[in-house]
Design an enzyme around this catalytic site. Structure first.
Site, PDB file in Angstrom:
ATOM      1  N   LYS A   1       0.514  -4.268  -2.857  1.00 42.71           N
ATOM      2  CA  LYS A   1      -0.224  -3.121  -3.392  1.00 42.71           C
ATOM      3  C   LYS A   1      -0.097  -3.113  -4.915  1.00 42.71           C
ATOM      4  O   LYS A   1       0.995  -3.320  -5.456  1.00 42.71           O
ATOM      5  CB  LYS A   1       0.343  -1.839  -2.784  1.00 42.71           C
ATOM      6  CG  LYS A   1      -0.399  -0.567  -3.157  1.00 42.71           C
ATOM      7  CD  LYS A   1       0.210   0.618  -2.418  1.00 42.71           C
ATOM      8  CE  LYS A   1      -0.493   1.925  -2.738  1.00 42.71           C
ATOM      9  NZ  LYS A   1       0.064   3.068  -1.969  1.00 42.71           N
TER      10      LYS A   1
ATOM     11  N   SER B   1      -3.020   5.604   0.720  1.00 42.08           N
ATOM     12  CA  SER B   1      -3.575   4.986  -0.473  1.00 42.08           C
ATOM     13  C   SER B   1      -3.473   3.464  -0.433  1.00 42.08           C
ATOM     14  O   SER B   1      -4.114   2.769  -1.230  1.00 42.08           O
ATOM     15  CB  SER B   1      -2.847   5.512  -1.724  1.00 42.08           C
ATOM     16  OG  SER B   1      -1.467   5.184  -1.688  1.00 42.08           O
TER      17      SER B   1
ATOM     18  N   SER C   1       0.836   7.080   2.976  1.00 38.94           N
ATOM     19  CA  SER C   1       0.064   5.919   2.534  1.00 38.94           C
ATOM     20  C   SER C   1       0.468   4.620   3.209  1.00 38.94           C
ATOM     21  O   SER C   1      -0.285   3.639   3.174  1.00 38.94           O
ATOM     22  CB  SER C   1       0.189   5.758   1.013  1.00 38.94           C
ATOM     23  OG  SER C   1      -0.342   6.871   0.347  1.00 38.94           O
TER      24      SER C   1
END
Length: 595
Positions: free
Chosen positions: A72, A146, A170
Site C-alpha cells: 500500500k 482504504s 481498511s
C-alpha cells in the site's frame, strides 16, 4: 513460462525448490503482465529495481524466498516514491519501513505500490486521483478501501499477499468485498515505523492473502518489537485457542441498509458456522456502535489532522475534496475534547472487553452492504459510514480481527465475515480461520483456484502442552470437565506405541486406569488415547489434581511422536485387572455396564 497467477506462498516456494521456475525469469514475467494504467497500481517497479532486489537475495532457504508482494502506497519502500495517493505529498524515502525491511530480509520481493483512499481516509477505494479501484468481481462495484489496490491485486492472483493498513477497517473491508483474507493484528504487534499515519495511536499494518495459512506465515515474519515505534508492544502471553465448539457473539437484528443480498448471505454464513460446531449467541452491540462514532465524530479526526496539518496549510487544494472535508473537521475540536473523548473511549472499551469475556470472539458481517461506485459518488460520506458499521470500533477497543471469505451472494459478489477477539488473540483467530477455509472450500479470490487443504499441526501451539489422556479424562468421561475448565483443546484420538499395558486400578473413584510401559522383551499393545492441548498457564493446576499412584510422564505414540501423558507407578498395578486386550479404557467401561 508457467503461469503464476493465483499461486499461494507455498506454491511459489515449491516451484523454486523443484526448479520448475527460475526466480528472475518468473518475477520478470509477472512484472511484464502488470499494466501501469491499472488503477490498482500507483507504481510498478522497473526491471532494474526488480533485479536489484533479486541480486540482494542471500539464500534460497529464506522463508519467503522470491515471493512477490504488493505494498500500500502509504508504507515506505526505500528509493520508491510514497504518495499516500496525493501526488503533491510525494517523497522518496531513504529507508524501508520496518515491515518492508523484515519481509525483504525473509526473501520477499516488492513488486509495486498500490492505490488507496487518499491518506488512508475511507473504506470505499474511490478517493484517489489515480482513479477508483474497481471490484475484482464486478467493475461497477467498489473494491473497498482504504487498502483498495492491495486487496484487488491479491484477489486477482497477481501476488500471493500484500500489505495494507487498518485504522477503521481498511484491512478488512477490501477482503470482504474481494473474497480474500484480511488479517488485522493487535495494535503494536507489527511495527508502523515508516508508515504515513492516519491515526497513529490506532494504526495497524495489515495483511491480505488468498489463504489464512499465508497470512499467518507473513504475520510470523512481521511479528517483532520495534524500539523505533513508540506504539510497538510485546505480547504478554500466548493466545488462548478456541474449543472445538466455540461461542461467538453476533449482533442482534443487524442493519443492512437495504442490501437484501448481504442479509441472505449472512444468514447462509450462520448456517455454515453452526455446521462446523459454533454456538451463536445474539447480543446488543450498542457499546460497539457508540464507540465507533467517536472515530469520525470525535477528536480522532484531529489526530488525522496532526499528520497533514503543515501539508494542508499550503496544499489543501491538492487534496481529495471528501478527504479534505473530513480532516478539516479537526478545527471543531479542542484539547479538552480530545481528553474527554479518550476517557469515553477507555470506558467503552472496558465495557466491550467485559462483554467479550463470555465468548471466544465476536462474529460480524465484514460489511453490511456492498455498494456500487455510483452509489458511493452520490453519497460519499454516508455510504462510507455504513461500511464501517462493524469495523470502526475494533482498534478503538484494542481488539484483533480476521476477515474471512464466507459465501458468494446470489448476484455473484463475495460476502465476508469477520471474527473479532481481544488483543493478542491473533493466533486463535488464525487457527479457526484455517478450519473455516477448509470447510467452505470457496475458490481463492477471483482466480477460480481451489483452496488448498489445511493439515492440522502435529505439535501443540505456542503456550500449550500436548497431553495424552487414557481414562477418566477421555471425552464423555467424568473428569473430562477438568480439561474443559482449563480451555484445553481436543486434538485427536490415536494410539500409543505397542509397548504399553493397561490396568483397571482397584478402589478408585471415579474408576481410573493405570498405563504401564513394558520392559524389554515383554509383550505390549497399542492403547487408545486422546490428545489434548492444555494451556501452559493452566497445566500446573491440572497436574495438581492428579492423585497417586498416577502422574504425568512422556508417552510414545504409534506414529513415533512423544507427548506428555498419564503414567502409573509400577507397584500400583499389582493385583489390578489387566485390560490391555480391550485396547482402551472406554471398551472396559462398556463391558462393566453390560455386566
Amino acid at each position: 513460462m508457467t503461469s503464476t497467477l493465483g499461486w499461494t506462498i507455498s506454491e511459489w516456494l515449491d516451484a523454486y525448490r523443484s526448479q520448475t521456475i527460475n526466480v528472475r525469469d518468473a518475477l520478470h514475467s509477472l512484472r511484464n503482465q502488470l499494466d501501469s494504467n491499472d488503477p490498482a497500481w500507483i507504481y510498478i517497479l522497473s526491471a532494474d529495481e526488480l533485479d536489484a532486489q533479486i541480486n540482494a537475495l542471500p539464500s534460497s532457504e529464506l522463508p519467503l524466498y522470491g515471493v512477490p508482494f504488493a505494498v500500500k502506497d502509504n508504507i515506505d519502500v526505500a528509493g520508491i516514491p510514497t504518495t499516500a495517493a496525493c501526488p503533491a505529498f510525494t517523497y522518496i524515502p531513504g529507508e524501508d519501513a520496518t515491515t518492508i525491511a523484515r519481509l525483504k530480509a525473509a526473501g520477499a520481493i516488492v513488486l509495486g505500490k498500490t492505490n488507496l483512499d487518499q491518506f488512508a481516509t475511507g473504506l470505499v477505494g474511490t478517493r484517489s486521483p489515480y482513479g477508483a479501484v474497481p471490484n475484482s468481481f464486478k467493475a461497477n462495484y467498489v473494491s473497498g478501501g482504504s487498502s483498495s489496490g492491495s486487496g484487488v491485486t491479491v484477489a486477482r492472483g497477481l501476488v500471493p499477499f500484500s500489505l495494507g493498513t487498518d485504522t477503521a477497517g481498511s484491512g478488512r473491508i477490501p477482503a470482504g468485498f474481494n473474497n480474500i483474507v484480511g488479517l488485522k493484528p493487535t495494535k503494536g504487534r507489527f511495527s508502523t515505523s515508516g508508515v504515513v499515519p492516519a491515526c497513529r495511536s490506532l494504526d495497524c499494518v495489515s495483511i491480505f492473502s488468498l489463504t489464512v495459512a499465508d497470512a499467518e506465515t507473513v504475520a510470523n515474519v512481521l511479528d517483532a518489537f520495534d524500539s523505533k515505534d513508540g506504539y510497538s508492544r510485546i505480547a504478554p502471553a500466548p493466545a488462548t485457542y478456541f474449543p472445538s465448539k466455540p461461542r461467538f457473539a453476533i449482533p442482534q437484528s443487524p442493519e443492512w441498509f437495504g442490501d437484501e443480498q448481504s442479509q441472505a448471505a449472512w444468514e447462509s454464513s450462520l448456517t455454515q458456522l453452526e455446521a462446523v460446531g459454533a454456538e451463536l449467541i445474539e447480543i446488543d452491540f450498542t457499546p460497539m456502535f457508540t464507540l465507533a462514532k467517536l472515530l469520525y465524530g470525535g477528536a480522532w479526526v484531529a489526530e488525522r489532522h496532526a499528520v497533514v496539518a503543515d501539508f494542508m496549510a499550503e496544499h489543501a487544494d491538492d487534496m481529495n475534496s471528501v478527504v479534505r472535508g473530513i480532516i478539516e473537521k479537526a478545527e471543531g475540536f479542542s484539547a479538552t475534547d480530545a481528553y474527554r473523548g479518550e476517557y469515553r473511549r477507555a470506558d467503552l472499551a472496558r465495557e466491550i472487553q467485559t462483554l467479550m469475556s463470555g465468548f471466544d470472539a465476536l462474529l460480524v458481517p465484514t460489511s453490511p452492504r456492498h455498494p456500487t461506485i455510483a452509489e458511493v459518488e452520490a453519497a460519499p460520506v454516508e455510504v462510507n459510514s455504513q461500511l464501517g458499521t462493524y469495523t470502526n470500533f475494533v482498534n478503538l477497543a484494542d481488539c484483533s480481527a480476521l476477515a474471512l471469505p464466507a459465501v458468494m451472494r446470489a448476484d455473484g459478489l463475495p460476502f465476508g465475515i469477520t471474527l473479532i477477539a481481544p488483543a493478542w488473540q491473533d493466533a486463535a483467530l488464525a487457527a479457526f480461520g484455517k478450519q473455516w477455509q477448509n470447510f467452505i472450500q470457496l475458490p481463492l479470490g477471483n482466480t477460480q483456484k481451489s483452496a488448498p487443504k489445511f493439515n492440522a499441526p502435529t505439535t501443540a501451539p505456542t503456550g500449550y502442552v500436548r497431553l495424552a489422556v487414557v481414562g477418566a479424562h477421555l471425552t464423555g468421561m467424568p473428569l473430562n470437565i477438568q480439561l474443559q475448565e482449563r480451555k484445553a483443546l481436543f486434538v485427536e484420538s490415536t494410539f500409543t506405541a505397542d509397548s504399553y499395558r493397561l490396568f483397571a486400578l482397584p478402589n478408585t473413584t471415579p474408576p481410573k486406569p493405570g498405563l504401564i510401559r513394558t520392559k524389554a522383551g515383554e509383550t505390549g499393545a497399542e492403547i487408545i488415547v486422546e490428545l489434548w492441548d492444555v494451556p501452559l498457564q493452566h497445566f500446573g493446576s491440572f497436574v495438581a489434581l492428579i492423585p497417586a499412584p498416577l502422574g504425568i510422564g512422556t508417552l510414545s505414540l504409534k506414529d513415533g511422536r512423544e507427548v506428555k501423558g498419564f503414567i502409573c507407578e509400577g507397584a500400583a498395578v499389582e493385583g489390578a485387572t489387566d485390560i490391555t486386550h480391550m485396547g482402551g479404557w472406554r471398551a472396559y467401561i462398556k463391558s462393566l455396564q453390560k455386566n
